[in-house]
Write a protein that holds these residues in place. Structure first.
Motif, PDB file in Angstrom:
ATOM      1  N   PRO A 264      26.182  93.739 -19.403  1.00 56.38           N
ATOM      2  CA  PRO A 264      25.294  93.718 -20.570  1.00 56.38           C
ATOM      3  C   PRO A 264      24.449  94.986 -20.715  1.00 56.38           C
ATOM      4  CG  PRO A 264      25.072  91.685 -19.284  1.00 56.38           C
ATOM      5  CD  PRO A 264      26.061  92.545 -18.570  1.00 56.38           C
ATOM      6  N   LEU A 265      24.042  95.585 -19.600  1.00 58.25           N
ATOM      7  CA  LEU A 265      23.164  96.762 -19.701  1.00 58.25           C
ATOM      8  C   LEU A 265      23.953  98.075 -19.771  1.00 58.25           C
ATOM      9  CD1 LEU A 265      20.296  95.840 -17.167  1.00 58.25           C
ATOM     10  CD2 LEU A 265      20.408  95.419 -19.617  1.00 58.25           C
ATOM     11  N   LYS A 266      25.277  97.943 -19.678  1.00 60.16           N
ATOM     12  CA  LYS A 266      26.159  99.129 -19.704  1.00 60.16           C
ATOM     13  C   LYS A 266      25.746 100.174 -18.664  1.00 60.16           C
ATOM     14  CE  LYS A 266      27.658  98.820 -24.530  1.00 60.16           C
ATOM     15  NZ  LYS A 266      26.802  97.716 -25.003  1.00 60.16           N
ATOM     16  N   LYS A 267      25.479  99.722 -17.456  1.00 63.41           N
ATOM     17  CA  LYS A 267      25.101 100.649 -16.389  1.00 63.41           C
ATOM     18  C   LYS A 267      26.133 100.571 -15.271  1.00 63.41           C
ATOM     19  CE  LYS A 267      20.114 100.157 -17.173  1.00 63.41           C
ATOM     20  NZ  LYS A 267      19.531 101.431 -17.553  1.00 63.41           N
ATOM     21  N   SER A 268      26.246 101.657 -14.469  1.00 64.16           N
ATOM     22  CA  SER A 268      27.214 101.599 -13.365  1.00 64.16           C
ATOM     23  C   SER A 268      26.736 100.623 -12.313  1.00 64.16           C
ATOM     24  CB  SER A 268      27.418 102.929 -12.646  1.00 64.16           C
ATOM     25  OG  SER A 268      26.975 103.995 -13.330  1.00 64.16           O
ATOM     26  N   LYS A 269      27.723  99.977 -11.677  1.00 65.93           N
ATOM     27  CA  LYS A 269      27.386  99.050 -10.608  1.00 65.93           C
ATOM     28  C   LYS A 269      26.911  99.839  -9.401  1.00 65.93           C
ATOM     29  CE  LYS A 269      30.511  95.327 -11.747  1.00 65.93           C
ATOM     30  NZ  LYS A 269      31.528  94.390 -11.321  1.00 65.93           N
ATOM     31  N   PRO A 270      25.844  99.384  -8.744  1.00 67.70           N
ATOM     32  CA  PRO A 270      25.460 100.072  -7.510  1.00 67.70           C
ATOM     33  C   PRO A 270      26.550  99.898  -6.453  1.00 67.70           C
ATOM     34  CG  PRO A 270      24.202  98.033  -7.791  1.00 67.70           C
ATOM     35  CD  PRO A 270      24.974  98.244  -9.066  1.00 67.70           C
ATOM     36  N   SER A 271      26.757 100.937  -5.639  1.00 68.53           N
ATOM     37  CA  SER A 271      27.670 100.839  -4.494  1.00 68.53           C
ATOM     38  C   SER A 271      26.856 100.441  -3.266  1.00 68.53           C
ATOM     39  CB  SER A 271      28.329 102.196  -4.223  1.00 68.53           C
ATOM     40  OG  SER A 271      29.068 102.619  -5.336  1.00 68.53           O
ATOM     41  N   LEU A 272      27.522  99.802  -2.324  1.00 66.61           N
ATOM     42  CA  LEU A 272      26.798  99.378  -1.111  1.00 66.61           C
ATOM     43  C   LEU A 272      27.547  99.733   0.161  1.00 66.61           C
ATOM     44  CD1 LEU A 272      26.261  96.356  -3.091  1.00 66.61           C
ATOM     45  CD2 LEU A 272      24.444  96.678  -1.468  1.00 66.61           C
TER      46      LEU A 272
END
Ligand code: TRP
Length: 406
Positions: A264-272
């Motif tokens: 929904p926010l069109k942001k990249s997923k954080p990597s972990l």
């Protein structure tokens, strides 16, 4: 143990194994959390790739905790670390995010691990790092008075600084003071998180206070560079990649974030990158905790040499009941506290392998391994304390004041 039970063993606020004297089965943890396991046979390839992407040679990595943790399986799983590396390769904006819930005024030796890892990642990739200090979390989840909390937080921040970060590239903030700047991002996240999803993820019930529910969005916010408009130096903050090194118990916050708001926010997923828990002194199934009333399970950063030696001497061991039995069967390295501490803290690979071989075949005694572990831990603590005593209020200011990082 059934799968549903395992889930309850590891939450952000409590970690226990089914049995104090058996170690966590991290393959099962990976299956439960549905993360990507880093198998032993894949470690070298990953190390090579890091070397290529970061353009840092093996020699420059000699003392690197990143390399050390990967080699020894202390970093055992990840989410989209490959995407982070791809972004690095293309010189796309990226930063590191970690955090700490202030606890007892002195941290314990296990707390150093994620920070050493962050410091090493920062050196390797030369990128900014933000550190969230969750004084609000402690207020909401533990019955603690505000004055005490403030003191603890200040002391913890000094401990964190002593782990050695690049001052120009690191920002440390307390939630109770920095909240306003993140609030727009927090609001966006809060609108994406349903009460059901948060309750289900963390096992909250209807009687838990609303602060606990909303805290999920506060810990999620630093995953997005929009939380740092005056701090992160990117021309375009909308899609910078965040990499979070953390112990696996913090993972649920970020799964919630990845699944509910990135779309929904069109942001990249954080990597972990996920690390294992340093075992407590009483056995591999008990994580070290400084809120533990029984301090014989933990090594505090303030413990002196004699205390460390004494604690290590009485630690849970994988040696056998008699010398004869040890010589016949060898030690059980998997559950042996002293050996495990060497796995975490002894960087010299050759010595570590030798001890493993000799102790595993019963050629050296438990006492000798315990004393070596105490020595290694004491040298880590000595270095830490030297750095810690050099941290002044001015240093704290320089890490905590808002300014554009490089
Ligand atoms: N909740 C963590 C703790 O209690 C602190 C924390 C906040 C954190 N943000 C984080 C830990 C990000 C790892 C990564 O210690």
């Amino acid at each position: 143990m059934r799968r549903s039970q395992l889930h309850r063993c590891i939450t952000p606020w409590s970690v226990t194994s089914e049995n104090q004297t058996t170690s966590f089965d991290y393959s099962r943890v990976v299956a439960q959390f549905k993360s990507q396991q880093i198998l032993q046979q894949d470690r070298q390839e990953l190390l090579d790739r890091i070397e290529t992407v970061s353009k840092k040679s093996d020699q420059q990595h000699q003392q690197s905790f990143l390399k050390h943790f990967l080699r020894r399986g202390i970093i055992f799983s990840h989410r989209d670390f490959g995407d982070f590396l791809n972004d690095q390769e293309k010189s796309r904006p990226a930063y590191l995010y970690t955090g700490r819930g202030p606890s007892a005024s002195s941290m314990h030796i296990g707390h150093l691990l994620p920070f050493y890892l962050c410091s090493s990642l920062q050196q390797t990739f030369d990128i900014p790092l933000v550190i969230q200090v969750t004084d609000d979390e402690k207020f909401l989840f533990r019955d603690i008075n505000l004055d005490k909390l403030d003191k603890m937080t200040t002391e913890n921040i000094k401990d964190i600084i002593a782990c050695g970060f690049d001052q120009d590239k690191t920002f440390i903030f307390r939630n109770t003071q920095y909240f306003g700047e993140m609030y727009m991002t927090i609001l966006q996240i809060q609108r994406c998180f349903s009460t059901n999803a948060v309750q289900k993820t963390f096992g909250f019930s209807g009687t838990d206070c609303v602060g606990k529910l909303s805290f999920a969005a506060t810990q999620a916010a630093p995953c997005f560079a929009s939380s740092f408009p005056k701090v992160l130096p990117f021309a375009d903050r909308s899609n910078a990649r965040c990499l979070i090194p953390c112990a696996i118990d913090q993972d649920p916050f970020f799964v919630l974030t990845r699944n509910n708001c990135c779309g929904p926010l069109k942001k990249s997923k954080p990597s972990l990158l996920h690390t294992t828990f340093l075992p407590g002194l009483k056995g591999p199934g008990v994580k070290m905790s400084s809120s533990d009333k029984d301090l014989s399970n933990v090594i505090l950063l303030t413990d002196d040499e004699a205390a460390v030696k004494k604690k290590m001497r009485s630690a849970f061991s994988g040696g056998r009941a008699t010398l004869k039995e040890l010589q016949e069967k060898g030690a059980d390295l998997e559950v042996d506290t002293a050996y495990q501490y060497l796995r975490y803290f002894l960087l010299d690979q050759q010595e570590f392998e030798e001890i493993g071989k000799e102790y595993g075949s019963g050629k050296i005694s438990t006492g000798a391994v315990k004393d070596r572990a105490a020595e290694v831990v004491n040298s880590v603590l000595k270095t830490f304390r030297e750095k810690r005593s050099a941290v002044t209020d001015e240093t704290v200011k320089s890490f905590c004041e808002k300014r554009m990082l490089k």
